[in-house]
Design a protein around this motif. Structure first.
Motif, PDB file in Angstrom:
ATOM      1  N   SER A 199      70.063  20.505  13.387  1.00 40.33           N
ATOM      2  CA  SER A 199      69.096  22.088  13.662  1.00 40.33           C
ATOM      3  C   SER A 199      69.089  22.912  12.568  1.00 40.33           C
ATOM      4  O   SER A 199      70.042  23.046  12.434  1.00 40.33           O
ATOM      5  N   LEU A 200      68.305  23.192  11.940  1.00 37.70           N
ATOM      6  CA  LEU A 200      67.936  24.680  11.335  1.00 37.70           C
ATOM      7  C   LEU A 200      67.569  25.803  12.322  1.00 37.70           C
ATOM      8  O   LEU A 200      66.846  25.793  12.638  1.00 37.70           O
ATOM      9  N   VAL A 201      68.290  26.344  11.842  1.00 39.50           N
ATOM     10  CA  VAL A 201      68.096  27.619  13.155  1.00 39.50           C
ATOM     11  C   VAL A 201      68.145  28.942  12.858  1.00 39.50           C
ATOM     12  O   VAL A 201      69.358  28.651  11.568  1.00 39.50           O
ATOM     13  N   GLY A 202      67.402  29.878  13.062  1.00 40.47           N
ATOM     14  CA  GLY A 202      68.351  31.364  12.329  1.00 40.47           C
ATOM     15  C   GLY A 202      66.602  32.158  12.599  1.00 40.47           C
ATOM     16  O   GLY A 202      65.191  31.749  13.310  1.00 40.47           O
ATOM     17  N   TYR A 203      66.643  33.397  11.707  1.00 43.54           N
ATOM     18  CA  TYR A 203      65.968  34.287  12.148  1.00 43.54           C
ATOM     19  C   TYR A 203      64.552  33.902  11.601  1.00 43.54           C
ATOM     20  O   TYR A 203      64.810  33.134  10.592  1.00 43.54           O
ATOM     21  N   THR A 204      63.346  34.331  11.955  1.00 40.54           N
ATOM     22  CA  THR A 204      62.058  34.334  11.414  1.00 40.54           C
ATOM     23  C   THR A 204      62.775  34.866   9.886  1.00 40.54           C
ATOM     24  O   THR A 204      62.561  35.524   9.566  1.00 40.54           O
ATOM     25  N   ASN A 205      61.924  34.035   8.948  1.00 39.42           N
ATOM     26  CA  ASN A 205      61.779  34.283   7.427  1.00 39.42           C
ATOM     27  C   ASN A 205      62.952  34.345   6.755  1.00 39.42           C
ATOM     28  O   ASN A 205      63.554  34.999   5.813  1.00 39.42           O
ATOM     29  N   THR A 248      66.309  19.238  11.394  1.00 39.79           N
ATOM     30  CA  THR A 248      64.669  19.245  12.674  1.00 39.79           C
ATOM     31  C   THR A 248      64.753  20.878  12.174  1.00 39.79           C
ATOM     32  O   THR A 248      65.474  21.872  12.170  1.00 39.79           O
ATOM     33  N   ASP A 249      63.698  21.233  10.984  1.00 37.53           N
ATOM     34  CA  ASP A 249      63.331  22.673  11.518  1.00 37.53           C
ATOM     35  C   ASP A 249      62.899  23.435  12.760  1.00 37.53           C
ATOM     36  O   ASP A 249      61.402  22.553  13.283  1.00 37.53           O
ATOM     37  N   THR A 250      63.708  24.176  13.429  1.00 38.27           N
ATOM     38  CA  THR A 250      62.600  24.901  13.802  1.00 38.27           C
ATOM     39  C   THR A 250      62.203  26.374  14.040  1.00 38.27           C
ATOM     40  O   THR A 250      62.188  26.504  13.002  1.00 38.27           O
ATOM     41  N   HIS A 280      73.182  27.161  10.629  1.00 42.16           N
ATOM     42  CA  HIS A 280      71.848  28.280  11.246  1.00 42.16           C
ATOM     43  C   HIS A 280      71.986  29.313   9.850  1.00 42.16           C
ATOM     44  O   HIS A 280      73.000  29.663   8.949  1.00 42.16           O
ATOM     45  N   VAL A 281      71.194  29.221   8.904  1.00 46.24           N
ATOM     46  CA  VAL A 281      70.371  30.261   8.332  1.00 46.24           C
ATOM     47  C   VAL A 281      70.100  31.413   8.471  1.00 46.24           C
ATOM     48  O   VAL A 281      69.907  32.048   9.272  1.00 46.24           O
TER      49      VAL A 281
END
Length: 424
Positions: A199-205, A248-250, A280-281
């Motif tokens: 899973s790709l997670v991170g703050y928006t933008n 998965t892009d979340t 975690h991007v």
């Protein structure tokens, strides 16, 4: 289409450090831009606590009322969630449409939702938000006619009475339960197929969708806007060794995310809990990258996902601030989604991280076991495969997951300790 004009209003409490409050107001401006409106001015006030009736103090309210008369904005946006009585009082005093940060985010979600589930989640959050505010907004509801904070799947429901809203909430909850059950079955099927899920997670933008598209050759919407991605998307990604994983892009995280939205999008974020590995991007070009990283880690902790193995990706390395310092906690790499060599390095790193979660094997397989040899290539990380002409055996070295259905066959062709001969 002509953009709506907006005035932003913030109130800083003693518990809010200056830098966090400043960033919060900047983020509110970014959210307003994402909602396709133009910020004409922003005003702030320092107080020991929010005014219970009007959020800001009497003097500031008079000043704001004068600004509204002078500039004639379409909407006044407040940086915190307002109570029903605050919305009513402010609307009366300012004679303008008043919304808060929560309504603004709900509006963006309403614009961004594309799937049936996403639209239902937004409508549910809007209805839950509107329910206690029906009395608070009173006659003002009949005046709402489009614009930020009013559009989206749930807009017409705001004029219905509580009974209809509760009925619709029950109906949506039932429909979402069916969708959640389907999603759960898909996840179980993927688990049964021993598919490795990332899973790709991170703050928006932070650049998740851009990375996702480059890694999977997908065409997910990507733009320099907050909440550009709302619906989770899953695609196959092939690693250098030939092994295929699911990426998965979340939906992006954000500080002070409204509780109504956290609850509404819980099923969407469950994809993260089911992941075998988390990327975690972090946008390393953002001045508040450390705050973003902390927000995401806190939310992962709340979702009980912090125990899942993770790798931090400091994205946009070509635009990094000179003062940037990576977090000393956990593994990390620095990448740019637009550099092909970085993407290749990332695929190699994912492969290396996967090996840490797998068991090594060293087996000799008869040449006639073609199906097993094919499965070793596609469902394990096969590092080397050498054919021995003397014995007509393939010597295979690689890594396999503990729960892989191939373990039985691999064990069959593994030499017992101290034996030269393999059981074939």
């Amino acid at each position: 289409m002509e953009k709506e004009k907006a005035i932003l209003v913030g109130c800083q409490l003693p518990t809010d450090p200056d830098d966090r409050f400043t960033y919060s107001m900047e983020e509110l401006a970014s959210l307003t831009k994402t909602a396709q409106a133009e910020v004409i001015l922003a005003t702030t006030q320092k107080r020991t606590r929010f005014h219970p009736a009007t959020y800001i103090g009497k003097g500031k309210l008079e000043e704001l009322a004068a600004l509204v008369k002078e500039t004639e904005p379409d909407v006044v946006i407040f940086n915190n969630e307002l109570t029903p009585s605050q919305i009513r009082n402010l609307s009366n005093e300012l004679e303008a449409r008043v919304i808060d940060r929560t309504q603004l985010i709900l509006d963006i979600f309403a614009q961004r939702a594309k799937s049936r589930e996403g639209k239902l989640q937004v409508e549910l959050a809007q209805l839950k938000y509107a329910l206690p505010r029906l009395v608070g907004q009173g006659e003002g509801l009949s005046r709402l006619g489009g614009g930020i904070g009013t559009r989206g799947p749930g807009e017409t429901k705001l004029e219905t009475d509580r009974r209809h809203i509760r009925s619709r909430i029950d109906e949506i909850t039932g429909q979402l339960a069916v969708i959640v059950e389907h999603r759960k079955r898909y996840r179980e099927r993927r688990k049964q197929n021993s598919t490795f899920q990332i899973s790709l997670v991170g703050y928006t933008n932070a650049g998740k969708s851009t990375l996702f598209n480059r890694l999977t050759m997908a065409d997910t919407f990507e733009e320099n806007l907050l909440f550009a991605t709302l619906d989770p998307t899953t695609r196959k990604m092939q690693l250098p060794c030939g092994y295929t994983v699911l990426l998965t892009d979340t939906v992006g995280f954000i500080q002070d995310l409204p509780t109504a939205l956290i609850a509404a999008f819980r099923s969407t974020l469950e994809e993260v809990n089911e992941a075998d590995f988390i990327l975690h991007v972090v946008d390393s070009s953002d001045a508040n990258y450390a705050g973003h990283e902390k927000t995401v880690k806190n939310l992962l902790r709340e979702m009980e996902a912090e125990q899942i193995p993770a790798l931090t990706l400091y994205n946009k390395k070509d635009r990094t601030e000179p003062s940037f310092i990576p977090s000393p906690h956990g593994e990390h790499v620095r990448v740019s989604a637009f550099h092909q060599e970085d993407l290749q390095m990332l695929r190699n790193r994912i492969e290396a991280e996967m090996k840490k979660l797998m068991n090594p094997y060293h087996i000799k397989v008869p040449a006639e076991e073609g199906r097993l040899l094919t499965l070793l290539r596609t469902e394990t990380i096969l590092e080397t495969m050498t054919f021995c002409e003397d014995t007509h055996l393939y010597i295979c070295v690689g890594y396999v997951f503990t729960n892989s259905p191939l373990n039985g066959q691999i064990k069959k062709y593994t030499a017992r300790k101290g034996e030269e001969k393999f059981d074939v």
